[in-house]
Motif scaffolding. Sequence first.
Motif, PDB file in Angstrom:
ATOM      1  N   GLY A 174      -4.866  -3.103   5.574  1.00 18.06           N
ATOM      2  CA  GLY A 174      -4.792  -3.186   4.119  1.00 18.06           C
ATOM      3  C   GLY A 174      -6.108  -3.131   3.379  1.00 18.06           C
ATOM      4  N   SER A 175      -7.229  -3.114   4.102  1.00 15.03           N
ATOM      5  CA  SER A 175      -8.514  -3.218   3.413  1.00 15.03           C
ATOM      6  C   SER A 175      -9.126  -1.873   3.051  1.00 15.03           C
TER       7      SER A 175
ATOM      8  N   MET B 219      -2.291   0.858  -1.589  1.00 15.17           N
ATOM      9  CA  MET B 219      -1.007   0.172  -1.747  1.00 15.17           C
ATOM     10  C   MET B 219      -1.210  -1.273  -2.189  1.00 15.17           C
ATOM     11  N   VAL B 220      -2.197  -1.957  -1.610  1.00 17.49           N
ATOM     12  CA  VAL B 220      -2.497  -3.325  -2.034  1.00 17.49           C
ATOM     13  C   VAL B 220      -2.785  -3.365  -3.526  1.00 17.49           C
ATOM     14  N   GLU B 221      -3.641  -2.481  -3.993  1.00 18.37           N
ATOM     15  CA  GLU B 221      -4.010  -2.471  -5.410  1.00 18.37           C
ATOM     16  C   GLU B 221      -2.813  -2.157  -6.305  1.00 18.37           C
TER      17      GLU B 221
ATOM     18  N   GLY C  82       3.440   6.062  -4.675  1.00 22.42           N
ATOM     19  CA  GLY C  82       4.768   6.270  -5.263  1.00 22.42           C
ATOM     20  C   GLY C  82       5.888   6.063  -4.255  1.00 22.42           C
ATOM     21  N   ALA C  83       5.708   6.604  -3.062  1.00 22.05           N
ATOM     22  CA  ALA C  83       6.731   6.450  -2.018  1.00 22.05           C
ATOM     23  C   ALA C  83       6.849   4.993  -1.582  1.00 22.05           C
ATOM     24  N   ALA C  84       5.706   4.306  -1.465  1.00 21.22           N
ATOM     25  CA  ALA C  84       5.740   2.905  -1.054  1.00 21.22           C
ATOM     26  C   ALA C  84       6.436   2.044  -2.107  1.00 21.22           C
ATOM     27  N   LEU C  85       6.133   2.277  -3.371  1.00 17.16           N
ATOM     28  CA  LEU C  85       6.784   1.517  -4.441  1.00 17.16           C
ATOM     29  C   LEU C  85       8.294   1.756  -4.435  1.00 17.16           C
TER      30      LEU C  85
END
Length: 246
Positions: free
Chosen positions: A13-14, A21-23, A221-224
Amino acid sequence: MEFEGKVIVVTGGSRGMGRAMVEAFAARGASLVIASRKFEACEALASAVRAQHGVKALPVACNVSSWPDCDALVQAAYGEFGQVDVLINNAGLSPLYPSLDDVSEALFDKVIGVNLKGPFRLSSAIGTRMAAAGGGAIINISSIAAIRPGPHELPYAAAKAGLNAITEGMAQAFGPTVRVNAIQAGPFRTDISKAWDAETVATFEQSLALRRIGEPEEIVGAALYFASDAASFCTGAVLRLDGGRP
């Protein structure tokens, strides 16, 4: 603030797509668990999203190829927040090797460990808890290599093909309350791409329908979608996000 009150765990995640994605989730109100091998990088990003978005963020050092590290990540997440609503298995690596007969057992095991073993353990542990709690979503970051393997990435391709398989299997195992989907990423400008030579980049740019490599933010977009109620009838899916690779 559509993810306010939700807890999102992101491995790898860093940096790169994980950081993007984190942001994105932080900007939408989520609490984050940011995991990678380097604690300092996780802490730096956690501090940044806390300051910018006023959300909670927990940094955790985790080598996902280690079963005990995976279990410690699960305990840290639930110990801090008491819940996990979305797990994103993003950590991955694909080391270069000169030829297939030069692939060492250590390299092979490392690639399988990070790209398949870790997601299996984390999804099994967190998915079981999600199902008991009544719901959640798991998103696996796969690769187009799973279905378009090349000679220079075969251990990675095999691991990602396995990740596709556990995506479908765990959708069955944890349904009906937990959704499990995968994003099958094509060439993105991340740490892996730093090893590509100019010829490799040119080949991608010429062969992809969009004629360019993806940027880390373009996975958001896909992750959201997969994390949200918009995907309420979507599970066991593998979405190609590859710029139109033939």
